[in-house]
Design a protein around this motif. Structure first.
Motif, PDB file in Angstrom:
ATOM      1  N   ASN A  13      25.704  27.674  33.252  1.00  0.00           N
ATOM      2  CA  ASN A  13      26.239  26.659  32.359  1.00  0.00           C
ATOM      3  C   ASN A  13      27.475  26.007  32.938  1.00  0.00           C
ATOM      4  O   ASN A  13      28.360  26.676  33.477  1.00  0.00           O
ATOM      5  N   ARG A  14      27.549  24.706  32.816  1.00  0.00           N
ATOM      6  CA  ARG A  14      28.731  23.958  33.222  1.00  0.00           C
ATOM      7  C   ARG A  14      29.785  24.013  32.126  1.00  0.00           C
ATOM      8  O   ARG A  14      29.467  24.144  30.950  1.00  0.00           O
ATOM      9  N   GLU A  16      32.143  22.202  29.824  1.00  0.00           N
ATOM     10  CA  GLU A  16      32.072  20.841  29.311  1.00  0.00           C
ATOM     11  C   GLU A  16      33.370  20.337  28.688  1.00  0.00           C
ATOM     12  O   GLU A  16      33.551  19.131  28.565  1.00  0.00           O
ATOM     13  N   SER A  17      34.263  21.239  28.289  1.00  0.00           N
ATOM     14  CA  SER A  17      35.440  20.788  27.556  1.00  0.00           C
ATOM     15  C   SER A  17      36.568  21.804  27.676  1.00  0.00           C
ATOM     16  O   SER A  17      36.375  22.938  28.136  1.00  0.00           O
ATOM     17  N   GLU A  20      35.764  24.876  25.602  1.00  0.00           N
ATOM     18  CA  GLU A  20      34.810  25.765  26.250  1.00  0.00           C
ATOM     19  C   GLU A  20      35.476  26.547  27.380  1.00  0.00           C
ATOM     20  O   GLU A  20      35.196  27.730  27.579  1.00  0.00           O
ATOM     21  N   LEU A 217      35.092  19.117  34.777  1.00  0.00           N
ATOM     22  CA  LEU A 217      34.218  19.329  33.633  1.00  0.00           C
ATOM     23  C   LEU A 217      32.844  18.717  33.858  1.00  0.00           C
ATOM     24  O   LEU A 217      32.699  17.702  34.543  1.00  0.00           O
ATOM     25  N   SER A 218      31.832  19.363  33.291  1.00  0.00           N
ATOM     26  CA  SER A 218      30.424  18.941  33.395  1.00  0.00           C
ATOM     27  C   SER A 218      29.914  18.978  34.825  1.00  0.00           C
ATOM     28  O   SER A 218      28.933  18.321  35.154  1.00  0.00           O
TER      29      SER A 218
END
Length: 289
Positions: A13-14, A16-17, A20, A217-218
């Motif tokens: 999982n990346r 994202e925020s 997170e 991020l992402s």
């Protein structure tokens, strides 16, 4: 502080925020750099940059470095790294150095990515001799440091590519170099290679006062971020904080975007940049460059 050892969800999982990142890691977040809305190659910050939210994000990081609590002496040599290439570390190192210099601090920016560094091109410097030749003890670093177009900002370009820089970074010449630049500048910002791309950074970072870790991020996975931080901690690297890059500003947690009108307001005549006066008064003049 070490990162947490648990990881929920898929390891690929990346992040994202900001929220997170905080859920998975306990490292201090020094600041967030917004995603630029323009396409193409980034441009360096300017003294009166119209990208007010972007400029304010760097000033926030600078202030965090100036005023965060420390045990002992305040760090002067600061290394910038990330897990993998293309997370924006060179951009952040450059713009952070510019922001430091604009505050009045005598600042040296070092292109420490001895394999693929491109700061010479970024700043329009013609010299092809630099840090690589310093490590090989072919030149004195004072002779290859060059002034930039920004007041108080100097650049030590990469020099020729080194295919195996780790041995040089572990040598006594690096220790001597770090001590000398520490003595001659208020701040030294080092753009280093990514942790998982080569072992250069894990060999060099323990010699540096503080390391700032970039997370795009992402883009970067939780697994790779955790692995990189563990490698740095295992070498007793002083990680002072994390900078989140490529932040989506419409997110409710990105505070500067909500106050962009305030950021865009022209400063009154009495408002000034924060100046690292306590460092400047103790700075030693550079003999030659």
């Amino acid at each position: 502080m070490r990162s947490s050892t648990s990881c929920t969800g898929r390891l690929s999982n990346r992040i994202e925020s900001f929220t997170e990142f905080q859920h998975h890691f306990s490292e201090n977040v020094l600041g967030q750099i917004p995603k630029e809305k323009t396409e193409g190659k980034f441009s360096l910050l300017q003294p009166d940059d119209a990208r007010h939210v972007l400029a304010e994000s760097y000033r926030n990081i600078r202030s965090s470095i100036f005023f965060m609590p420390y045990e002992g002496s305040r760090p002067k040599t600061i290394l910038i790294t990330s897990s993998v290439p293309n997370e924006g570390k060179s951009t952040i190192a450059s713009n952070l150095a510019i922001t430091m210099a604009l505050s009045g601090a005598r600042t040296l920016l070092i292109d420490g990515d001895l394999r693929r560094g491109t700061l010479r091109e970024t700043f329009g410097i013609s010299s092809r001799v630099g840090f690589a030749e310093v490590l090989k003890e072919e030149v004195n670093w004072r002779d290859v440091v060059v002034p930039t177009s920004y007041p108080n900002l100097f650049l030590l370009p990469r020099g020729q590519t080194l295919s195996r820089p780790s041995g040089h970074l572990l040598g006594d010449s690096t220790d001597t170099f770090v001590k000398e630049v520490h003595h001659n500048y208020d701040y030294v910002i080092i753009d280093s290679s990514s942790v998982l791309a080569a072992n250069d950074t894990t060999n060099w970072a323990p010699k540096i006062d503080a390391t700032l870790f970039i997370v795009r991020l992402s883009y970067t996975s939780i697994r790779l971020t955790r692995k990189s931080l563990e490698l740095l901690y295992n070498r007793r690297v002083n990680i002072r904080g994390v900078i989140l890059n490529y932040v989506d500003t419409p997110l409710s947690e990105y505070y500067y975007d909500h106050y962009s009108e305030y950021c865009n307001r022209p400063a009154s005549e009495g408002e000034h940049e924060i100046v690292a006066s306590s460092h400047l008064k103790n700075a030693k003049p550079l003999q030659s460059s």
